[in-house]
Design a protein around this motif. Structure first.
Motif, PDB file in Angstrom:
ATOM      1  N   UNK A  24      -5.752 -15.328  -4.881  1.00  0.00           N
ATOM      2  CA  UNK A  24      -5.859 -16.747  -4.559  1.00  0.00           C
ATOM      3  C   UNK A  24      -5.419 -17.657  -5.715  1.00  0.00           C
ATOM      4  N   UNK A  25      -5.877 -17.397  -6.978  1.00  0.00           N
ATOM      5  CA  UNK A  25      -5.425 -18.254  -8.084  1.00  0.00           C
ATOM      6  C   UNK A  25      -3.905 -18.237  -8.248  1.00  0.00           C
ATOM      7  N   UNK A 279       7.818 -21.238 -13.487  1.00  0.00           N
ATOM      8  CA  UNK A 279       6.908 -20.768 -12.441  1.00  0.00           C
ATOM      9  C   UNK A 279       6.517 -19.314 -12.666  1.00  0.00           C
ATOM     10  N   UNK A 280       7.499 -18.517 -13.074  1.00  0.00           N
ATOM     11  CA  UNK A 280       7.220 -17.100 -13.315  1.00  0.00           C
ATOM     12  C   UNK A 280       6.233 -16.912 -14.462  1.00  0.00           C
ATOM     13  N   UNK A 284       2.978 -15.102 -13.088  1.00  0.00           N
ATOM     14  CA  UNK A 284       3.073 -13.665 -13.364  1.00  0.00           C
ATOM     15  C   UNK A 284       1.764 -13.036 -13.812  1.00  0.00           C
ATOM     16  N   UNK A 285       1.110 -13.554 -14.851  1.00  0.00           N
ATOM     17  CA  UNK A 285      -0.151 -12.937 -15.305  1.00  0.00           C
ATOM     18  C   UNK A 285      -1.231 -12.958 -14.222  1.00  0.00           C
ATOM     19  N   UNK A 291      -3.446  -7.648  -8.783  1.00  0.00           N
ATOM     20  CA  UNK A 291      -3.066  -6.287  -8.403  1.00  0.00           C
ATOM     21  C   UNK A 291      -4.031  -5.253  -8.972  1.00  0.00           C
ATOM     22  N   UNK A 292      -4.435  -5.427 -10.221  1.00  0.00           N
ATOM     23  CA  UNK A 292      -5.366  -4.468 -10.836  1.00  0.00           C
ATOM     24  C   UNK A 292      -6.721  -4.469 -10.126  1.00  0.00           C
ATOM     25  N   UNK A 293      -7.237  -5.623  -9.769  1.00  0.00           N
ATOM     26  CA  UNK A 293      -8.526  -5.709  -9.086  1.00  0.00           C
ATOM     27  C   UNK A 293      -8.431  -5.096  -7.681  1.00  0.00           C
TER      28      UNK A 293
END
Length: 898
Positions: A24-25, A279-280, A284-285, A291-293
């Protein structure tokens, strides 16, 4: 498929759905950055577009200012010359040239100057190049008169243009009205031509230095004719616009860059790349952390998912077997042990009290005709360790036969024993439905075949004549359409339009069955004459069209048409009778390949009409002369219809005289056409048109109404005409409206008579005509036979008709002085007197005619010896003069002039 309500509830679906929350963020950040980048991109392109438009508008404004400055400068240069002419109205050409030379010494776009005292060009400069303009009178020149008069009326300068110049190119013409300074009188006009091409070049309108594509028009939203410089499309390409006033006119300028409006600035690519990198870096972070969560949560739920899947599969299998009606079985070949579930027992109708089943129970239930093949397939699949799919019949205890489909596969159990497991299900409904579908398909195919056959029959019937079997008009239309799209340069067509002569007489005399037999025989004779690459078409009741072709088809068409006329002129046997019909033919050939065939058919019809007009049983070839005659007839027909509507058909009156007293005893009303351009036309110019249009009855009605009105008017003027004769056609006699109209008219019985041509048939078969004549007599209307002696009526039929008068035709009166002719006329008069019929002699031309007819006992005379047909006004004057002077006072030699 298992209903959703029966599916096992999964506990991991909800966390999986909410797994989107991990991103979401990142989603919010990316959305915000994308919106900012898009807005910045739009603003940058809009700013770039505004910059282009401002720059283009400035350039266009400079062009407009330059145009206006140059035009005003050219105009102002002439004002000095105008002042000089106004001060010296008697100026000569040398003075005019000297002043003009000074003006042309100043840089300008002027091309020439002309002065026109009293509106006639007298002075020009340069003189050698424009001498032809000397003597031009503006008052008679339609191209320049309006602008010159406008300048004079406004007493001010008028600029017109652009106009195409005789010397080449385009220009503007400035008109200066000149008034004498001495007395203020109008002297004339001075005209100056501004070279438009030089004006455009000097104003940087269309030079190579100009970066705009410029168009100039007379209106802000121009039509095709309003744009006189550039392309009209410029006005529809979102251009920059301006205008400037040119005297009493306004020029509207529009411009766009020659390379078009640029949609994006040159640095847009680097701007977008920078925005993307920003934007990237932001998103990106955040995406990586999401993805990790998500991966951690997925690993925690894996075991729970698999357990729930196993449970769901077990439930679905059970529900699927129950819902589908599939029975499951297992067979052990070594011991012939057969295990059935409850559904298998139902399929094979096993008694409820039987607890165990064996292989023999299956064999006993299978239809005897299927058991051998099933045993072989089952043994082969067991031996080869292959799966099998079988379909067979089962005979239930009540004798009902059911169709079963079975699938099975072999496997080896943990104990090493080979077994076969499979499933059975009832496919009786499917088999029955398939059989019904196959039968329905076969039935549909049979019906389709019948429909195709019927359609071919209907198509043939729609394109061919039912009686003769020849192609019909629809076939001919399709043929012409196909030929026009596939025309060949070396192949031309010829149309022969054929119409049977006297065919109506066959129908009327022998009946329609005989007419059909004649058409069939005519068709057979046509088919014997045409070649394999030609065809004949019946396009109407007794009309045929034969089409032939070739590189030069005229010779073949003419030969074929002559052969057809000859063949159809031979007698045709109809039962015990023999009849002759004959035919007429018209030929039209293509002058070049690809010529419109619809017009070619019309041309053949025109030629046919000419053949019938010239006597029938002949062939005529179409020519442009025939087309012109047809066009003239069509124009006259249209004009005649208008003449009836616009009261151009009027009566003319020719008086009739007592043979002895020469008193006026009657008048004949004759139709005349007061044509607006051709003058007064006699019936021989339009009667055939009225008959072809079936308007002869309307014309007769018009003449009758007007003639009766004039006789009433004459009585009020003291002119007594005892009798009025009006010509009436056979078409009018058969018009149902005739007697209704006659009942409404007011006339004294015995004062009105209808003249019938002797050429009208009075034989026994025309009972309708005789009944109409009897009705006329009952109304008090007399019957006269006109042109007697030239028709085909028999004396007997005339006596049966009982006419009031016979009118001897002028052809018999003209040679009256010869002995034989006098005897013939005397016989006619004697027949009339013996039957109590009055005799009227037409065409009385000389005093000798009058004396002879008096001596023979003729009662009434009519002809040019007394008076020609005349209008009602002329007749009034003639009758009053005749009555006042006394008819007997006119010697026969002077009767004509009277």
């Amino acid at each position: 498929m298992i209903p959703l309500s029966l599916a096992p509830k999964s506990k991991w679906l909800k966390p999986r759905f909410y797994g989107l929350g991990y991103f979401f963020p990142a989603i919010v950040a990316v959305t915000a950055v994308v919106i900012m980048v898009v807005r910045a991109d739009i603003e940058k392109r809009e700013q770039f577009r505004s910059t282009q438009q401002v720059k283009a508008a400035e350039q266009l404004a400079r062009v407009a200012a330059s145009l206006e400055t140059n035009v005003r400068g050219n105009v102002n240069l002439i004002y000095g010359l105008i002042a000089a002419v106004a001060a010296n109205p008697n100026m000569a050409q040398p003075q005019f040239s000297a002043l003009s030379e000074r003006i042309f010494g100043v840089p300008s776009q002027l091309r020439n100057i002309a002065a026109a005292p009293d509106l006639v060009v007298k002075f020009v400069y340069p003189e050698d190049a424009n001498k032809k303009a000397i003597g031009l009178d503006y008052r008679t020149n339609e191209q320049q008169r309006d602008s010159v008069m406008t300048a004079i009326q406004r007493r001010s300068l008028v600029i017109t243009g652009p106009v195409n110049l005789v010397q080449g190119g385009q220009g503007l013409i400035a008109r200066y009205p000149v008034f004498s300074l001495a007395n203020g009188r109008f002297w004339g006009v001075v005209s100056a031509v501004i070279d438009l091409n030089r004006l455009y070049t000097d104003s940087n309108v269309n030079t190579s230095r100009q970066s705009l594509d410029i168009a100039i028009a007379r209106r802000p939203i121009p039509g095709e004719q309003d744009v006189f410089l550039g392309n009209r499309d410029v006005f529809s390409q979102d251009p920059v616009k301006t205008r400037f006033e040119l005297g009493h006119d306004t020029w509207y300028l529009a411009g766009v860059p020659k390379e078009g409006w640029q949609g994006s600035p040159p640095d847009i690519v680097s701007f977008r790349i920078t925005a993307f990198l920003v934007a990237l870096c932001i998103a990106g972070p955040l995406i990586w952390a999401g993805l990790l969560m998500k991966q951690r949560h997925r690993n925690m739920l894996t075991l729970q998912q698999r357990e729930e899947q196993l449970e769901a599969l077990s439930q679905r299998l059970e529900l699927a077997l129950e819902a589908s009606g599939v029975g499951v079985w297992e067979y052990e070949p070594s011991s012939e042990t057969l295990i059935w579930d409850q559904r298998m027992r139902e399929l094979y109708d096993v008694p409820q009290d039987k607890t165990t089943c064996g292989h023999h129970d299956w064999r006993d239930a299978v239809h005897p005709d299927d058991i051998q093949a099933l045993d072989e397939q089952l043994l082969r699949s067991i031996r080869e360790d292959k799966s099998h799919e079988l379909e067979f019949r089962v005979v239930r205890r009540d004798g009902n036969i059911r169709h079963i489909r079975a699938n099975g596969a072999t496997y080896v159990a943990a104990s090493g024993i080979k077994r076969v497991v499979g499933a059975n299900w009832d496919v009786t409904i499917d088999v029955t439905m398939n059989a019904e579908l196959r039968e329905a398909k076969a039935q549909a195919e049979r019906q389709n075949a019948e429909l195709r056959s019927a359609r071919r029959t209907l198509e043939h019937q729609s394109l061919h004549d039912a009686l003769t079997g020849l192609p019909n008009r629809r076939f001919l239309d399709q043929f012409m359409a196909a030929e026009e799209t596939a025309s060949q340069d070396d192949h031309k067509l010829a149309f022969i339009h054929i119409d049977l002569d006297r065919f109506k007489e066959v129908n009327d005399t022998f009946g329609h069955a005989a007419g059909d037999a004649v058409l069939k025989e005519a068709t057979a004779r046509l088919l014997q004459l045409i070649g394999h690459d030609e065809f004949a078409s019946r396009i109407g009741g007794d009309e045929f069209v034969v089409i032939t072709g070739g590189a030069e088809p005229l010779a073949r068409a003419n030969h074929l048409a002559q052969s057809i006329v000859t063949a159809l002129s031979r007698p045709i046997d109809i039962g015990e009778h023999q009849c002759r019909i004959g035919c007429s033919a018209g030929i039209a050939c293509q002058t070049k390949a690809g010529e419109e065939l619809g017009q070619l058919l019309i041309n053949a019809d025109i030629a046919l009409y000419e053949a019938k007009k010239l006597g029938r049983n002949r062939v005529e070839l179409f020519s442009e002369k025939l087309r012109a005659a047809a066009v003239l007839t069509k124009r006259l027909s249209d004009e005649f219809l208008s003449a009836l509507e616009q009261d151009q058909i009027i009566p003319y009156f020719q008086p009739q005289f007592d043979a002895h007293s020469l008193a006026i005893v009657g008048v004949e009303a004759l139709a005349r056409w007061q044509h607006p351009t051709r003058g007064l036309l006699t019936p021989d110019k339009f009667l055939h048109i009225a008959e072809n249009l079936h308007k002869a009855a309307d014309m007769d009605a018009t003449i009758l109404d007007r003639a009766l009105f004039q006789t009433t008017r004459w009585r009020t003027l003291g002119i007594d005409v005892p009798h009025l004769s009006v010509n009436i056609s056979a078409q009018r006699l058969k018009d149902e409206r005739l007697f209704k109209r006659l009942a409404e008219l007011s006339f004294t019985p015995g004062t009105l008579s209808f003249e019938l041509l002797e050429s009208i048939s009075f034989e026994d078969q025309d009972k309708e005509l005789k009944a109409a004549i009897l009705s006329l007599k009952a109304l008090g209307i007399d019957i006269e036979i006109d042109d007697f002696g030239t028709g085909h009526a028999s004396i007997v039929s005339l006596l049966e008709l009982g006419p009031k008068r016979l009118k001897i035709d002028r052809k018999l009166i003209a040679p009256l002085e010869s002995g034989s002719q006098r005897q013939l006329v005397a016989s006619i008069i004697e027949i009339g007197r013996s039957q109590g019929i009055e005799i009227v002699a037409e065409g009385v031309e000389t005093a000798a005619h009058i004396e002879i007819l008096r001596g023979l006992g003729c009662q009434i005379l009519q002809g040019y010896a007394f008076a020609k047909p005349m209008s009602s006004a002329d007749f009034v004057a003639f009758a009053q003069n005749w009555q006042n002077a006394g008819p007997m006072s006119f010697p026969p030699a002077m009767v004509r002039s009277a």
